[in-house]
Scaffold this motif. Structure first.
Motif, mmCIF file in Angstrom:
data_model
loop_
_atom_site.group_PDB
_atom_site.id
_atom_site.type_symbol
_atom_site.label_atom_id
_atom_site.label_comp_id
_atom_site.label_asym_id
_atom_site.label_seq_id
_atom_site.Cartn_x
_atom_site.Cartn_y
_atom_site.Cartn_z
ATOM 1 N N VAL A 142 5.725 0.349 -23.217
ATOM 2 C CA VAL A 142 5.396 1.264 -22.129
ATOM 3 C C VAL A 142 5.853 0.658 -20.807
ATOM 4 O O VAL A 142 5.514 -0.484 -20.487
ATOM 5 C CB VAL A 142 3.876 1.537 -22.073
ATOM 6 N N TRP A 143 6.635 1.418 -20.059
ATOM 7 C CA TRP A 143 7.050 1.036 -18.711
ATOM 8 C C TRP A 143 6.506 2.083 -17.755
ATOM 9 O O TRP A 143 6.801 3.258 -17.901
ATOM 10 C CB TRP A 143 8.571 0.956 -18.634
ATOM 11 N N SER A 144 5.703 1.675 -16.790
ATOM 12 C CA SER A 144 5.036 2.621 -15.898
ATOM 13 C C SER A 144 5.201 2.195 -14.449
ATOM 14 O O SER A 144 4.585 1.211 -14.010
ATOM 15 C CB SER A 144 3.527 2.695 -16.217
ATOM 16 N N PRO A 145 6.003 2.903 -13.653
ATOM 17 C CA PRO A 145 6.001 2.662 -12.208
ATOM 18 C C PRO A 145 4.630 2.987 -11.618
ATOM 19 O O PRO A 145 4.011 3.995 -11.987
ATOM 20 C CB PRO A 145 7.082 3.626 -11.688
ATOM 21 N N ILE A 146 4.160 2.138 -10.721
ATOM 22 C CA ILE A 146 2.851 2.314 -10.095
ATOM 23 C C ILE A 146 2.987 2.670 -8.622
ATOM 24 O O ILE A 146 2.270 3.510 -8.100
ATOM 25 C CB ILE A 146 2.007 1.034 -10.252
ATOM 26 N N LEU A 147 3.942 2.030 -7.934
ATOM 27 C CA LEU A 147 4.112 2.215 -6.496
ATOM 28 C C LEU A 147 5.587 2.082 -6.160
ATOM 29 O O LEU A 147 6.252 1.148 -6.616
ATOM 30 C CB LEU A 147 3.298 1.159 -5.737
ATOM 31 N N GLY A 148 6.101 3.004 -5.373
ATOM 32 C CA GLY A 148 7.495 2.933 -4.946
ATOM 33 C C GLY A 148 7.661 3.593 -3.600
ATOM 34 O O GLY A 148 6.751 4.266 -3.096
ATOM 35 N N ARG B 237 0.849 -1.189 0.000
ATOM 36 C CA ARG B 237 0.000 0.000 0.000
ATOM 37 C C ARG B 237 0.885 1.239 0.000
ATOM 38 O O ARG B 237 1.948 1.264 0.629
ATOM 39 C CB ARG B 237 -0.911 0.010 1.231
ATOM 40 N N GLY B 238 0.451 2.273 -0.704
ATOM 41 C CA GLY B 238 1.193 3.526 -0.710
ATOM 42 C C GLY B 238 0.589 4.516 -1.670
ATOM 43 O O GLY B 238 -0.445 4.269 -2.301
ATOM 44 N N ALA B 239 1.246 5.656 -1.782
ATOM 45 C CA ALA B 239 0.782 6.711 -2.683
ATOM 46 C C ALA B 239 1.052 6.315 -4.126
ATOM 47 O O ALA B 239 2.129 5.810 -4.441
ATOM 48 C CB ALA B 239 1.484 8.021 -2.362
ATOM 49 N N PRO B 240 0.088 6.520 -5.027
ATOM 50 C CA PRO B 240 0.312 6.168 -6.435
ATOM 51 C C PRO B 240 1.352 7.066 -7.076
ATOM 52 O O PRO B 240 1.464 8.249 -6.747
ATOM 53 C CB PRO B 240 -1.065 6.375 -7.073
ATOM 54 N N CYS B 241 2.106 6.505 -7.993
ATOM 55 C CA CYS B 241 3.088 7.295 -8.727
ATOM 56 C C CYS B 241 2.376 8.311 -9.615
ATOM 57 O O CYS B 241 1.410 7.974 -10.314
ATOM 58 C CB CYS B 241 3.976 6.389 -9.579
ATOM 59 N N VAL B 242 2.851 9.524 -9.588
ATOM 60 C CA VAL B 242 2.282 10.619 -10.371
ATOM 61 C C VAL B 242 3.356 11.130 -11.317
ATOM 62 O O VAL B 242 4.439 11.507 -10.882
ATOM 63 C CB VAL B 242 1.790 11.760 -9.467
ATOM 64 N N GLY B 243 3.038 11.129 -12.618
ATOM 65 C CA GLY B 243 4.011 11.519 -13.623
ATOM 66 C C GLY B 243 4.441 10.298 -14.395
ATOM 67 O O GLY B 243 4.255 9.171 -13.958
ATOM 68 N N ALA B 244 5.013 10.513 -15.555
ATOM 69 C CA ALA B 244 5.390 9.394 -16.419
ATOM 70 C C ALA B 244 6.826 9.558 -16.863
ATOM 71 O O ALA B 244 7.227 10.642 -17.296
ATOM 72 C CB ALA B 244 4.474 9.309 -17.631
ATOM 73 N N PRO B 245 7.634 8.494 -16.760
ATOM 74 C CA PRO B 245 8.994 8.567 -17.291
ATOM 75 C C PRO B 245 8.992 8.484 -18.802
ATOM 76 O O PRO B 245 7.996 8.102 -19.420
ATOM 77 C CB PRO B 245 9.669 7.326 -16.683
ATOM 78 N N ALA B 246 10.109 8.831 -19.398
ATOM 79 C CA ALA B 246 10.235 8.688 -20.846
ATOM 80 C C ALA B 246 10.183 7.220 -21.212
ATOM 81 O O ALA B 246 10.534 6.352 -20.437
ATOM 82 C CB ALA B 246 11.549 9.317 -21.314
ATOM 83 N N GLY B 247 9.727 6.915 -22.412
ATOM 84 C CA GLY B 247 9.637 5.522 -22.825
ATOM 85 C C GLY B 247 9.713 5.399 -24.329
ATOM 86 O O GLY B 247 9.554 6.373 -25.052
#
Length: 253
Positions: free
Chosen positions: A115-121, A100-110
């Motif tokens: 498409v590679w998308s971090p969701i939680l870190g 559980r945690g805050a969702p990732c906001v923003g998108a890295p270059a790809g």
């Protein structure tokens, strides 16, 4: 401490035998557990299509008796109920994985085709396993998503280095891909609030070593983080080696 768990749920991992003949949309799960920098348990299980259900927009997947639920409304909540048959054993692997945690906001270059998308870190999670393998884990957790309009083995990727460092207040990731359609090299920082900071990166690799399968393995990586500060990554124990890729325990400064 070198303890950890990797869980992957997928449609079309390129490592499945016969993927070119049988098509890419094949359900599969991977569960790998590490203790003290060594592999303690590994299962790569494919499922027939009739044993798979998927509602990505509803955050629900079922692979056989294993269920996965992912909520993304305001907070990321991942709940996995594992129940897997294990080849060669009369016991099953059962357990739970939670994060559980805050969702990732923003998108890295790809790259355009992938498409590679971090969701939680930079968050916390836990796992509890029983049956053929028993154990409990709790600590830092990371979750991401990979997708593409074409199978991965058709993208002409020649090199793919990816990794994560868990610092006290953030995660720092590097993503370095080379291929026929060009490449992408980016460093991403994930704060505890989920905010992403990313910047183009130049990843320097020391003289490589080679695995027995011919996979190239740099001993150290260097790059600048999103603030321009230097990061050095040492590749320590090889915790998984295959003809396709390697997974390492790493140390970053």
């Amino acid at each position: 401490q070198g303890d950890g768990l990797v869980f992957i749920w997928s449609l079309g991992l390129p490592f499945l035998p016969g993927v070119r003949e049988h098509g890419p949309a094949r359900p599969a799960l991977v569960v790998a557990v590490y203790r003290g920098g060594r592999e303690a348990f590994f299962l790569f299980q494919e499922y027939p299509r009739e044993e798979f259900e998927g509602e990505p927009l509803g955050g629900y997947w079922r692979f056989g008796e294993t269920e996965i639920r992912l909520r993304l409304d305001g907070q990321v909540e991942l709940g996995v109920r594992l129940d897997l048959a294990v080849p060669g054993s009369t016991e099953r692997l059962r357990g739970t994985i939670r994060a559980r945690g805050a969702p990732c906001v923003g998108a890295p270059a790809g790259a355009a085709a992938h498409v590679w998308s971090p969701i939680l870190g930079a968050s916390l999670g836990s796992a509890e396993l029983s049956g053929v393998f028993s154990g409990r884990l709790a600590g830092r957790v990371y979750l991401d998503h990979n997708a593409g309009m074409r199978p991965l083995h058709e993208l002409g990727i020649s090199r793919w280095h990816w990794g994560r460092l868990a610092f006290s207040g953030c995660d720092v990731l590097w993503y370095d891909v080379e291929g026929e359609e060009g490449g992408v090299s980016v460093v991403v920082e994930i704060g505890a609030d989920g905010r992403l900071r990313s910047a183009p990166a130049t990843v320097e690799r020391t003289a490589p070593a080679w695995s027995r399968y011919g996979v190239e393995r740099p001993r150290r990586l260097r790059f600048l983080d999103s603030s321009g500060d230097p990061v050095a990554v040492d590749l320590l124990a090889v915790v998984e080696a295959s003809p396709f890729y390697e997974r390492h325990l790493v140390r970053g400064t």
